[in-house]
Design a protein around this motif. Structure first.
Motif, PDB file in Angstrom:
ATOM      1  N   THR A  37      69.143  56.342 -36.050  1.00  0.00           N
ATOM      2  CA  THR A  37      67.987  56.643 -35.200  1.00  0.00           C
ATOM      3  C   THR A  37      68.308  57.597 -34.057  1.00  0.00           C
ATOM      4  OG1 THR A  37      68.477  54.475 -34.236  1.00  0.00           O
ATOM      5  CG2 THR A  37      66.592  54.604 -35.691  1.00  0.00           C
ATOM      6  N   GLY A  38      69.578  58.005 -33.955  1.00  0.00           N
ATOM      7  CA  GLY A  38      69.906  59.061 -32.997  1.00  0.00           C
ATOM      8  C   GLY A  38      69.858  58.632 -31.551  1.00  0.00           C
ATOM      9  N   ALA A  39      69.603  59.601 -30.703  1.00  0.00           N
ATOM     10  CA  ALA A  39      69.595  59.370 -29.263  1.00  0.00           C
ATOM     11  C   ALA A  39      68.484  60.203 -28.651  1.00  0.00           C
ATOM     12  CB  ALA A  39      70.942  59.760 -28.662  1.00  0.00           C
ATOM     13  N   THR A  40      68.111  59.854 -27.437  1.00  0.00           N
ATOM     14  CA  THR A  40      67.046  60.589 -26.748  1.00  0.00           C
ATOM     15  C   THR A  40      67.595  61.181 -25.457  1.00  0.00           C
ATOM     16  OG1 THR A  40      65.376  59.102 -27.626  1.00  0.00           O
ATOM     17  CG2 THR A  40      64.751  60.403 -25.709  1.00  0.00           C
ATOM     18  N   ALA A  41      67.206  62.418 -25.187  1.00  0.00           N
ATOM     19  CA  ALA A  41      67.672  63.098 -23.980  1.00  0.00           C
ATOM     20  C   ALA A  41      67.190  62.345 -22.742  1.00  0.00           C
ATOM     21  CB  ALA A  41      67.155  64.535 -23.966  1.00  0.00           C
ATOM     22  N   ASN A  42      68.069  62.177 -21.781  1.00  0.00           N
ATOM     23  CA  ASN A  42      67.704  61.535 -20.517  1.00  0.00           C
ATOM     24  C   ASN A  42      66.836  62.447 -19.662  1.00  0.00           C
ATOM     25  OD1 ASN A  42      69.287  59.191 -20.965  1.00  0.00           O
ATOM     26  ND2 ASN A  42      71.135  60.290 -20.299  1.00  0.00           N
ATOM     27  N   MET A  43      65.997  61.823 -18.837  1.00  0.00           N
ATOM     28  CA  MET A  43      65.217  62.532 -17.812  1.00  0.00           C
ATOM     29  C   MET A  43      65.592  61.915 -16.472  1.00  0.00           C
ATOM     30  SD  MET A  43      62.875  64.923 -17.870  1.00  0.00           S
ATOM     31  CE  MET A  43      62.685  66.093 -19.213  1.00  0.00           C
ATOM     32  N   PRO A  44      65.734  62.705 -15.446  1.00  0.00           N
ATOM     33  CA  PRO A  44      66.047  62.095 -14.151  1.00  0.00           C
ATOM     34  C   PRO A  44      64.833  61.298 -13.653  1.00  0.00           C
ATOM     35  CG  PRO A  44      65.671  64.458 -13.903  1.00  0.00           C
ATOM     36  CD  PRO A  44      65.632  64.166 -15.368  1.00  0.00           C
ATOM     37  N   PRO A  45      65.055  60.171 -13.007  1.00  0.00           N
ATOM     38  CA  PRO A  45      63.938  59.321 -12.559  1.00  0.00           C
ATOM     39  C   PRO A  45      63.375  59.812 -11.232  1.00  0.00           C
ATOM     40  CG  PRO A  45      66.035  58.268 -12.064  1.00  0.00           C
ATOM     41  CD  PRO A  45      66.363  59.607 -12.660  1.00  0.00           C
ATOM     42  N   VAL A  46      62.759  60.974 -11.292  1.00  0.00           N
ATOM     43  CA  VAL A  46      62.241  61.597 -10.055  1.00  0.00           C
ATOM     44  C   VAL A  46      60.795  61.998 -10.274  1.00  0.00           C
ATOM     45  CG1 VAL A  46      64.522  62.470  -9.423  1.00  0.00           C
ATOM     46  CG2 VAL A  46      62.950  63.936 -10.727  1.00  0.00           C
ATOM     47  N   PRO A  47      60.069  62.248  -9.186  1.00  0.00           N
ATOM     48  CA  PRO A  47      58.659  62.654  -9.345  1.00  0.00           C
ATOM     49  C   PRO A  47      58.536  64.034  -9.997  1.00  0.00           C
ATOM     50  CG  PRO A  47      59.132  61.976  -7.072  1.00  0.00           C
ATOM     51  CD  PRO A  47      60.447  62.097  -7.773  1.00  0.00           C
ATOM     52  N   GLY A  48      57.488  64.211 -10.760  1.00  0.00           N
ATOM     53  CA  GLY A  48      57.151  65.548 -11.262  1.00  0.00           C
ATOM     54  C   GLY A  48      57.571  65.829 -12.683  1.00  0.00           C
ATOM     55  N   THR A  49      58.168  64.875 -13.370  1.00  0.00           N
ATOM     56  CA  THR A  49      58.665  65.172 -14.717  1.00  0.00           C
ATOM     57  C   THR A  49      57.544  65.459 -15.715  1.00  0.00           C
ATOM     58  OG1 THR A  49      58.801  62.793 -15.145  1.00  0.00           O
ATOM     59  CG2 THR A  49      60.847  63.895 -14.533  1.00  0.00           C
ATOM     60  N   GLU A  50      56.282  65.155 -15.306  1.00  0.00           N
ATOM     61  CA  GLU A  50      55.167  65.377 -16.218  1.00  0.00           C
ATOM     62  C   GLU A  50      54.680  66.837 -16.184  1.00  0.00           C
ATOM     63  OE1 GLU A  50      55.043  64.081 -13.315  1.00  0.00           O
ATOM     64  OE2 GLU A  50      53.429  65.169 -12.311  1.00  0.00           O
ATOM     65  N   LEU A  51      55.218  67.622 -15.261  1.00  0.00           N
ATOM     66  CA  LEU A  51      54.732  69.005 -15.099  1.00  0.00           C
ATOM     67  C   LEU A  51      55.029  69.860 -16.328  1.00  0.00           C
ATOM     68  CD1 LEU A  51      55.983  69.564 -11.441  1.00  0.00           C
ATOM     69  CD2 LEU A  51      53.566  69.591 -12.162  1.00  0.00           C
ATOM     70  N   GLU A  52      54.135  70.794 -16.596  1.00  0.00           N
ATOM     71  CA  GLU A  52      54.378  71.777 -17.645  1.00  0.00           C
ATOM     72  C   GLU A  52      55.504  72.724 -17.186  1.00  0.00           C
ATOM     73  OE1 GLU A  52      51.892  75.472 -19.527  1.00  0.00           O
ATOM     74  OE2 GLU A  52      50.743  73.748 -18.825  1.00  0.00           O
ATOM     75  N   GLY A  53      56.445  72.975 -18.057  1.00  0.00           N
ATOM     76  CA  GLY A  53      57.568  73.847 -17.681  1.00  0.00           C
ATOM     77  C   GLY A  53      58.874  73.083 -17.544  1.00  0.00           C
ATOM     78  N   ILE A  54      58.859  71.839 -17.994  1.00  0.00           N
ATOM     79  CA  ILE A  54      60.098  71.050 -18.002  1.00  0.00           C
ATOM     80  C   ILE A  54      60.373  70.621 -19.438  1.00  0.00           C
ATOM     81  CG2 ILE A  54      61.273  68.984 -17.145  1.00  0.00           C
ATOM     82  CD1 ILE A  54      59.318  69.019 -14.778  1.00  0.00           C
ATOM     83  N   CYS A  55      61.539  70.859 -19.911  1.00  0.00           N
ATOM     84  CA  CYS A  55      61.849  70.435 -21.278  1.00  0.00           C
ATOM     85  C   CYS A  55      63.311  70.044 -21.405  1.00  0.00           C
ATOM     86  CB  CYS A  55      61.525  71.549 -22.281  1.00  0.00           C
ATOM     87  SG  CYS A  55      62.670  72.936 -22.193  1.00  0.00           S
ATOM     88  N   THR A  56      63.634  69.527 -22.550  1.00  0.00           N
ATOM     89  CA  THR A  56      65.038  69.306 -22.909  1.00  0.00           C
ATOM     90  C   THR A  56      65.332  70.275 -24.064  1.00  0.00           C
ATOM     91  OG1 THR A  56      64.433  67.588 -24.485  1.00  0.00           O
ATOM     92  CG2 THR A  56      64.936  66.874 -22.241  1.00  0.00           C
TER      93      THR A  56
END
Lengths: 390, 390
Positions: free
Chosen positions: B120-139
């Protein structure tokens, strides 16, 4: 009294031995005798100089930072007295001294040593056939050979050439001359090229090579043909004549052991100087390194001639250190890794081929496959692999 | 009755397991469930697709001979039923079956297995900070991420970007976006980049990287800043704001173990699925392979997370074979070899860094040197080397 070290030979193994000796003893008096003009030639690079991968011959002689390794360099950077154009004519192991002659002035001299390191190298073989004195026949063993063949590339006059011998040097020379736009024929006496490879792997190389040149196997040179002292063609054992203005002979090398033999040093069955694990010869305080030696194949335990630069450098370091600190460092032998570039492919082997494994009487398993050398998206191509295991 | 094999996960380890299972049993019924659209993605190649080393995304999905590995390929070439866009939602180890849902139609199903392989692989981490929902952020973890970033390169609209994380993926992404002509800043929370390297080696990388991009270490992301739902900059923990239109987050991955955990399979301290030397989990007849697992470091004997494609492929083969023939083939573990290209340099490690050797309590010796990666005449450049030995 500081230790006196003499090294005979200034190509790969000799300078490494001298430099290593210096590194472990800052006071020793270290002398390096070199018969030719140049020192520390990167002879592996000759085919690439001939082929035009770079234009400055001094790149074959210089440090990574661009300093040519001439006698001044050896004295200033390493405190080593390097005497070029100077031939050692006799080793006197009883009085521990060598006799030498300056090949430019003819003046002779004698010099004492505490430890002597012989690195007299090897000489390219010539086939014992008529016509080898003709102009237009060379080997690719010295800087002068490289200069000569590079001039042929630059002048562009030679249209047809023959490469005699399908070993590593023959293959690399063929690439170089092909890049020079010369029409080429390769002649190999045996049924396959690159005899360190198993025949089916060598066939992959041969098939690829045939896109670039004529390849004739199982046929040797019977005679070099000439007019007015110049080469005009090569006559093969089966009678075929191949017209050409240039022939390059690459049928292996023979260890230079005359000096050592005359000094009473033991020579092995393969014609190289015998050394122990410390690179010491049969005479105490005399070491030998590089192409003039026989060394042990680690896998079979048997002696081999393995005239490769990487081994020469390792052996040189071992002998250089042992000469200074007593015999403490061993050279384990070789697994006879060999690689060569052929246009956009690489050819390599390490350890024993199947034929060699059979010859040595090993039980072995083998696997062959064809797989990509890189991911396809990075430009990978299918290459052949063969693995022999116990 | 033919054996029923189910493989969950269609990236690297899963398809390898399925293909190996097929190779050792021509009659088995083998199914591969893949949540996403694509199969057998060469995810190591994503940065090179983004950077424009090649243009056809299908090269990331195809065989060396150019056939895209889609469900048709798996059925026709390997007799494997590959179900894409299909998520396994439950593993029932008591009744030996899985429940799944077709993500396009919503239809659900149940399928029996004799042997199950979890990849099942792994999932890229996201930092636990505000704003991660913005367009223009990806892994850069999926084909879709690669497509997205490649589109950004092709459109040429993004002028400034931030790469968050100075690990392998961050470094490779930075190269790709630099080649796209984007002005870049790299942010790393720790005092050094590439933490698998010792700090002085990582500094060599950092110094070189600074010729291409701004590099900020010992500083993390505090907040993603935006306007109208679009990213406008990154605010760091020290208050500095870096304007940018795009951020790529590459701060490591976390094993996907939800399915396994819910099935009662043992999860390790590092968060990966525990497996034995046969790649079998704590539940009989269930194997796990690839980034979702913890595996053993051969040198330290301790478990590690080592999400690399080469290991995934090896593990997949081992599990695939063991699932068919009983547990006979072992996976010995890893020495954690990691390599990465950085413009015209290569960065690599195998075995333990000095820091890791210290941490593991080894007595060790070390040597560092700077030497040429090739002969100077072949374009060699000085590179740094460090060797740790016992």
């Amino acid at each position: 009294m500081h230790k006196k070290i003499i090294v005979i030979g200034g190509s790969a193994a000799g300078p490494k031995a001298a430099a290593k000796a210096r590194r472990v003893d800052e006071f020793a008096e270290i002398s390096l005798f070199q018969k030719g003009e140049d020192l520390s030639m990167a002879s592996c690079g000759y085919p690439y100089f001939v082929g035009g991968f770079f234009d400055d011959r001094n790149q074959l002689l210089c440090t990574p930072t661009g300093v040519v390794r001439d006698p001044n360099f050896y004295w200033n950077a390493k405190g080593i007295v390097a005497k070029v154009n100077t031939e050692v004519t006799k080793i006197d192991s009883v009085h521990k001294r060598v006799e030498f002659v300056d090949l430019k002035t003819g003046s002779q001299g004698v010099q004492d040593y505490d430890k002597l390191i012989i690195a007299t190298g090897a000489t390219a073989n010539m086939p014992p056939v008529p016509g080898t004195e003709l102009e237009g026949i060379c080997t690719l063993q010295s800087m002068q050979d490289a200069d000569y063949l590079r001039k042929i590339k630059d002048e562009g006059k030679v249209k047809k050439a023959v490469v005699i011998g399908g070993g590593l040097i023959g293959i690399e020379t063929l690439e170089a001359l092909h890049l020079a736009g010369i029409e080429l024929t390769m002649i190999e006496l045996l049924p396959q090229l690159l005899t360190f490879l198993d025949w089916e792997m060598a066939k992959l190389v041969e098939n690829y090579l045939k896109q670039k040149a004529n390849v004739i196997t199982q046929n040797g040179v019977a005679e070099f043909l000439g007019e007015n002292g110049k080469l005009t063609g090569v006559k093969l054992q089966n009678g075929i004549e191949i017209p050409c203005e240039q022939a390059v002979v690459a049928i292996g090398v023979k260890p230079n052991v005359k000096l050592a033999r005359e000094a009473g040093i033991k020579i092995g069955d393969l014609g190289g100087i015998c050394v122990d694990e410390f690179m010491q010869t049969s005479i105490k305080d005399i070491y030998a390194v590089g192409d003039c030696c026989e060394i042990k194949n680690i896998i079979t335990g048997k002696n081999v001639l393995a005239p490769y630069g990487d081994l020469a450098n390792l052996e040189g370091r071992v002998a250089g250190e042992n000469a200074m600190i007593g015999n403490k460092i061993s050279f384990p032998g070789t697994i006879q890794t060999g690689i060569c570039k052929l246009f956009d492919y690489g050819i390599g082997i390490t350890g024993l081929s199947e034929a060699k494994a059979q010859e040595a009487g090993f039980n072995y398993v083998k696997v062959m496959n064809a797989s990509s050398d890189k991911p396809g998206f990075m430009g990978g191509r299918i290459i052949g692999n063969k693995i022999i295991g116990r």
